[in-house]
Write a protein that holds these residues in place. Sequence first.
Motif, PDB file in Angstrom:
ATOM      1  N   GLY A  45       0.782  -1.220   0.000  1.00  0.00           N
ATOM      2  CA  GLY A  45       0.000   0.000   0.000  1.00  0.00           C
ATOM      3  C   GLY A  45       0.812   1.267   0.000  1.00  0.00           C
ATOM      4  O   GLY A  45       0.258   2.362  -0.164  1.00  0.00           O
ATOM      5  N   GLN A  46       2.120   1.176   0.188  1.00  0.00           N
ATOM      6  CA  GLN A  46       2.951   2.374   0.183  1.00  0.00           C
ATOM      7  C   GLN A  46       3.414   2.705  -1.237  1.00  0.00           C
ATOM      8  O   GLN A  46       3.251   1.921  -2.170  1.00  0.00           O
ATOM      9  CB  GLN A  46       4.160   2.174   1.107  1.00  0.00           C
ATOM     10  CG  GLN A  46       3.771   2.050   2.570  1.00  0.00           C
ATOM     11  CD  GLN A  46       4.989   2.117   3.480  1.00  0.00           C
ATOM     12  OE1 GLN A  46       6.091   2.426   3.046  1.00  0.00           O
ATOM     13  NE2 GLN A  46       4.777   1.838   4.761  1.00  0.00           N
ATOM     14  N   LEU A  47       4.004   3.888  -1.399  1.00  0.00           N
ATOM     15  CA  LEU A  47       4.439   4.349  -2.713  1.00  0.00           C
ATOM     16  C   LEU A  47       5.457   3.391  -3.311  1.00  0.00           C
ATOM     17  O   LEU A  47       6.362   2.905  -2.633  1.00  0.00           O
ATOM     18  CB  LEU A  47       5.038   5.760  -2.606  1.00  0.00           C
ATOM     19  CG  LEU A  47       4.063   6.876  -2.225  1.00  0.00           C
ATOM     20  CD1 LEU A  47       4.818   8.192  -2.088  1.00  0.00           C
ATOM     21  CD2 LEU A  47       2.955   7.005  -3.265  1.00  0.00           C
ATOM     22  N   GLU A  48       5.319   3.123  -4.610  1.00  0.00           N
ATOM     23  CA  GLU A  48       6.208   2.201  -5.294  1.00  0.00           C
ATOM     24  C   GLU A  48       7.396   2.937  -5.885  1.00  0.00           C
ATOM     25  O   GLU A  48       7.296   4.094  -6.302  1.00  0.00           O
ATOM     26  CB  GLU A  48       5.448   1.464  -6.395  1.00  0.00           C
ATOM     27  CG  GLU A  48       4.351   0.556  -5.850  1.00  0.00           C
ATOM     28  CD  GLU A  48       3.635  -0.194  -6.959  1.00  0.00           C
ATOM     29  OE1 GLU A  48       3.426   0.413  -8.026  1.00  0.00           O
ATOM     30  OE2 GLU A  48       3.294  -1.372  -6.762  1.00  0.00           O
ATOM     31  N   THR A  49       8.524   2.223  -5.935  1.00  0.00           N
ATOM     32  CA  THR A  49       9.768   2.794  -6.443  1.00  0.00           C
ATOM     33  C   THR A  49      10.380   1.858  -7.476  1.00  0.00           C
ATOM     34  O   THR A  49      10.442   0.637  -7.266  1.00  0.00           O
ATOM     35  CB  THR A  49      10.779   2.994  -5.292  1.00  0.00           C
ATOM     36  OG1 THR A  49      10.202   3.861  -4.320  1.00  0.00           O
ATOM     37  CG2 THR A  49      12.076   3.598  -5.801  1.00  0.00           C
ATOM     38  N   GLN A  50      10.817   2.441  -8.606  1.00  0.00           N
ATOM     39  CA  GLN A  50      11.584   1.680  -9.600  1.00  0.00           C
ATOM     40  C   GLN A  50      13.021   1.584  -9.095  1.00  0.00           C
ATOM     41  O   GLN A  50      13.631   2.589  -8.748  1.00  0.00           O
ATOM     42  CB  GLN A  50      11.568   2.410 -10.946  1.00  0.00           C
ATOM     43  CG  GLN A  50      10.210   2.541 -11.575  1.00  0.00           C
ATOM     44  CD  GLN A  50       9.924   1.401 -12.545  1.00  0.00           C
ATOM     45  OE1 GLN A  50      10.692   0.463 -12.681  1.00  0.00           O
ATOM     46  NE2 GLN A  50       8.804   1.500 -13.224  1.00  0.00           N
ATOM     47  N   ILE A  51      13.561   0.360  -9.080  1.00  0.00           N
ATOM     48  CA  ILE A  51      14.923   0.155  -8.607  1.00  0.00           C
ATOM     49  C   ILE A  51      15.765  -0.502  -9.697  1.00  0.00           C
ATOM     50  O   ILE A  51      15.318  -1.455 -10.353  1.00  0.00           O
ATOM     51  CB  ILE A  51      14.934  -0.715  -7.333  1.00  0.00           C
ATOM     52  CG1 ILE A  51      14.301   0.055  -6.173  1.00  0.00           C
ATOM     53  CG2 ILE A  51      16.347  -1.150  -6.964  1.00  0.00           C
ATOM     54  CD1 ILE A  51      14.261  -0.729  -4.869  1.00  0.00           C
ATOM     55  N   PHE A  52      16.956   0.025  -9.901  1.00  0.00           N
ATOM     56  CA  PHE A  52      17.971  -0.586 -10.751  1.00  0.00           C
ATOM     57  C   PHE A  52      19.088  -1.038  -9.820  1.00  0.00           C
ATOM     58  O   PHE A  52      19.642  -0.230  -9.060  1.00  0.00           O
ATOM     59  CB  PHE A  52      18.485   0.431 -11.779  1.00  0.00           C
ATOM     60  CG  PHE A  52      19.696  -0.036 -12.551  1.00  0.00           C
ATOM     61  CD1 PHE A  52      19.586  -1.043 -13.499  1.00  0.00           C
ATOM     62  CD2 PHE A  52      20.942   0.534 -12.335  1.00  0.00           C
ATOM     63  CE1 PHE A  52      20.693  -1.470 -14.217  1.00  0.00           C
ATOM     64  CE2 PHE A  52      22.060   0.122 -13.056  1.00  0.00           C
ATOM     65  CZ  PHE A  52      21.936  -0.884 -13.996  1.00  0.00           C
ATOM     66  N   ALA A  53      19.387  -2.347  -9.815  1.00  0.00           N
ATOM     67  CA  ALA A  53      20.303  -2.894  -8.817  1.00  0.00           C
ATOM     68  C   ALA A  53      21.301  -3.850  -9.460  1.00  0.00           C
ATOM     69  O   ALA A  53      21.102  -4.336 -10.583  1.00  0.00           O
ATOM     70  CB  ALA A  53      19.517  -3.607  -7.730  1.00  0.00           C
ATOM     71  N   ARG A  54      22.365  -4.129  -8.694  1.00  0.00           N
ATOM     72  CA  ARG A  54      23.411  -5.052  -9.155  1.00  0.00           C
ATOM     73  C   ARG A  54      23.676  -6.084  -8.059  1.00  0.00           C
ATOM     74  O   ARG A  54      23.783  -5.758  -6.871  1.00  0.00           O
ATOM     75  CB  ARG A  54      24.684  -4.287  -9.477  1.00  0.00           C
ATOM     76  CG  ARG A  54      25.880  -5.195  -9.839  1.00  0.00           C
ATOM     77  CD  ARG A  54      27.043  -4.396 -10.367  1.00  0.00           C
ATOM     78  NE  ARG A  54      27.461  -3.362  -9.433  1.00  0.00           N
ATOM     79  CZ  ARG A  54      28.101  -2.245  -9.800  1.00  0.00           C
ATOM     80  NH1 ARG A  54      28.390  -2.027 -11.073  1.00  0.00           N
ATOM     81  NH2 ARG A  54      28.448  -1.351  -8.893  1.00  0.00           N
ATOM     82  N   LEU A  62      20.145   2.772  -8.431  1.00  0.00           N
ATOM     83  CA  LEU A  62      19.254   3.871  -8.811  1.00  0.00           C
ATOM     84  C   LEU A  62      17.864   3.586  -8.275  1.00  0.00           C
ATOM     85  O   LEU A  62      17.379   2.453  -8.373  1.00  0.00           O
ATOM     86  CB  LEU A  62      19.208   4.028 -10.337  1.00  0.00           C
ATOM     87  CG  LEU A  62      18.348   5.164 -10.890  1.00  0.00           C
ATOM     88  CD1 LEU A  62      18.972   6.520 -10.538  1.00  0.00           C
ATOM     89  CD2 LEU A  62      18.203   5.036 -12.409  1.00  0.00           C
ATOM     90  N   GLU A  63      17.223   4.605  -7.728  1.00  0.00           N
ATOM     91  CA  GLU A  63      15.847   4.490  -7.268  1.00  0.00           C
ATOM     92  C   GLU A  63      15.051   5.664  -7.821  1.00  0.00           C
ATOM     93  O   GLU A  63      15.445   6.816  -7.665  1.00  0.00           O
ATOM     94  CB  GLU A  63      15.784   4.474  -5.734  1.00  0.00           C
ATOM     95  CG  GLU A  63      16.496   3.278  -5.123  1.00  0.00           C
ATOM     96  CD  GLU A  63      16.306   3.182  -3.625  1.00  0.00           C
ATOM     97  OE1 GLU A  63      15.213   3.561  -3.150  1.00  0.00           O
ATOM     98  OE2 GLU A  63      17.241   2.739  -2.940  1.00  0.00           O
ATOM     99  N   VAL A  64      13.939   5.359  -8.481  1.00  0.00           N
ATOM    100  CA  VAL A  64      13.110   6.382  -9.111  1.00  0.00           C
ATOM    101  C   VAL A  64      11.659   6.158  -8.711  1.00  0.00           C
ATOM    102  O   VAL A  64      11.125   5.049  -8.924  1.00  0.00           O
ATOM    103  CB  VAL A  64      13.231   6.331 -10.653  1.00  0.00           C
ATOM    104  CG1 VAL A  64      12.313   7.363 -11.293  1.00  0.00           C
ATOM    105  CG2 VAL A  64      14.671   6.544 -11.085  1.00  0.00           C
ATOM    106  N   PRO A  65      10.994   7.135  -8.123  1.00  0.00           N
ATOM    107  CA  PRO A  65       9.572   6.978  -7.803  1.00  0.00           C
ATOM    108  C   PRO A  65       8.779   6.617  -9.055  1.00  0.00           C
ATOM    109  O   PRO A  65       9.032   7.156 -10.146  1.00  0.00           O
ATOM    110  CB  PRO A  65       9.171   8.347  -7.257  1.00  0.00           C
ATOM    111  CG  PRO A  65      10.457   8.940  -6.761  1.00  0.00           C
ATOM    112  CD  PRO A  65      11.510   8.451  -7.690  1.00  0.00           C
TER     113      PRO A  65
END
Length: 656
Positions: free
Chosen positions: A303-312, A322-325
């Motif tokens: 239920g909380q805000l989602e974040t796009q994550i780029f990870a290694r 990288l984290e992008v709302p």
Amino acid sequence: MKTPLLIVTLLITNCLIAATLLPSFASTLPQKEVQSKADKTLSSSKANLLPQVTAPLYEHLYEINEQWLTETSPVNYLTSVNFSDDNERIRTHLQLVEGILRARPINHLTVEQQQRRSTVLDYLQQYWHSGLFPINSYQPNRLPVFVDEKNTACAVGYLLQATGEQELVDQIRMENNFADLQKLLTYTELPSWAATNGFTADELAWIQPSYAALYFDALPFGNDLGISGGQILDMKVYNDELYMAGTFSQIDDFAADHLVAWDGNELRSLAGFSDMDGGFSRIAIDEGSGDIYAIGVFSAAAGQLETQIFARYRSDSWERLLEVPIAEGSFTDLLYHQGFCYLSGDFDSLAGSNLIQKLAVFNTTSDTWEPFNEQFTFTGIIRDMDIEGDSLLAGGKGLLLSGVDTLAGNLLLVNLEDRAFLDGASVAPLSYAFQEYFLVDIMHNYGVDYTTIGLLENGNYGLNFTGGLLNNYVEPLMLLEPPIISGFYESRYLFYGALNFDLGGAGLGPTVLIQIPGGSASLYWPLVRANGAVTALADFQGELIIAGDFTEIRGIVINNLARADLLISDAEEGISESLISVGTDGRVLFIQHLPPVLAAPARLELFDMTGRQVWSQEITDGTATQLEPNSLPAGSYAYCLLVDGELEVGQVVLVR
């Protein structure tokens, strides 16, 4: 792309090509002798000789059409060969028959019949050159298919179509689609057509192949406990392991978050962000270092805000690079190539730079972001990418601009060495009736540059073959739900997803698991149906690994994850090597491993090296395994032994 790109080269055995140049001695036989052989009744319980098994060419040809036994001897076809698949074997059969028919005397025919015969044989050559033959999806055994469900005609059907006999083809298809040609001669139009075009009925029967069945054999993965907590959304093969990424928390009885590796026996966890909800949608692997890059959507809690994550993933731990709302844009695809990650999506800025939009580049050496090319401006969204060599094909919905100039719409090809624009799909309206077309998915394909999947304005999907990106061809597929599509397995292209395949109103069921284009003249053929979508697919250790939302495949209970074989074969277990053989001490013929009880009389025939039958013997007792052809002089002879539908050919030398 959703699966690793595999490139398979299909090799054609050179000796088979050479064999096709050998004229048959059949044309030298008296007509009455050929006819007397044709009167023999053959057993219908023919064994299954798989194309990959090395055996005399004559035995392979007999597998395709039993008429070889009645039309010509094995003398010129004793070389042992094998084939990559049944289509190659059918092509060889048709090519040989065409050559033999061209070499036969035709002095008894009128000039008009001779001309017509030559024209029809030209059509036959066109047919086997195309390599487009019917698919037997009807019965588990070999059988003739006059016209398959996608309107691909057999060889004789094609010849009738080419000479204007479509009405006859339609009638046979409706009434006797699986009959052999000898039975089809009851249609008076067929022997009449044969006579008009300078052929005998036996020659037409010799042309007609039979077709192997298509098998799909799926089994549950592990204990068939399925996938818990989410889905598998991507699969990649690296270093003899299959990596499965997604939103799951457990696969079968193995607890793991978001990413696991499987070596064919055991699963191991590459734990994702276990403290967050969500998961990975795409992964890319640096095969040099073993680093794994991933993109996905996560939230701290439900239920909380989602974040796009780029990870290694490196050294057994994850780094969030990288984290992008989610409100600031979405990530759609991720590729790795020679030290760079390419990230596509719908974003107008990234990593604090307004110059990075739609297509971003991550330098894995310096861990820095950069625009793909500052000269370009993208509009819309890039949905999918593929890399072949040093070129990247990207597509979606939108335009590629250079200043105020439009370079491409929806589909573009760029050079990765200098990131320069190479080619693009035309932005002009397509000739097809749909007004809007934009890219959904990409596959590399042999024979054309790429195959792309596009979404048309009314929600249907279509394949777009791009032989040179400006040359677009779009054909609609009646697919009503968003698919997750593409893949490659053993030289066959597989399209998969939640595909509502209408097949021209045939009503064959709501969901297609896999489609294989190229096996028939049609581009689309629904092979396997499940009761839910397929979300990921990979070719691993000779098997097809399939993940999705299904709980059944072909009515068999399989929960979410399956292992499958996909093959075209006469049987799931064809014969690998025959034990029956013929030998000699120079005087007596010995038949080895003959069954003591025969279902029907066996027959052994000998031919001299001109192809003339010189001796034959019917065998009713399986224990009578020694035969003496006393009437024959010393010399080399080809033999042909037919036992309960199984054919053995070879050569023996008699000494007097």
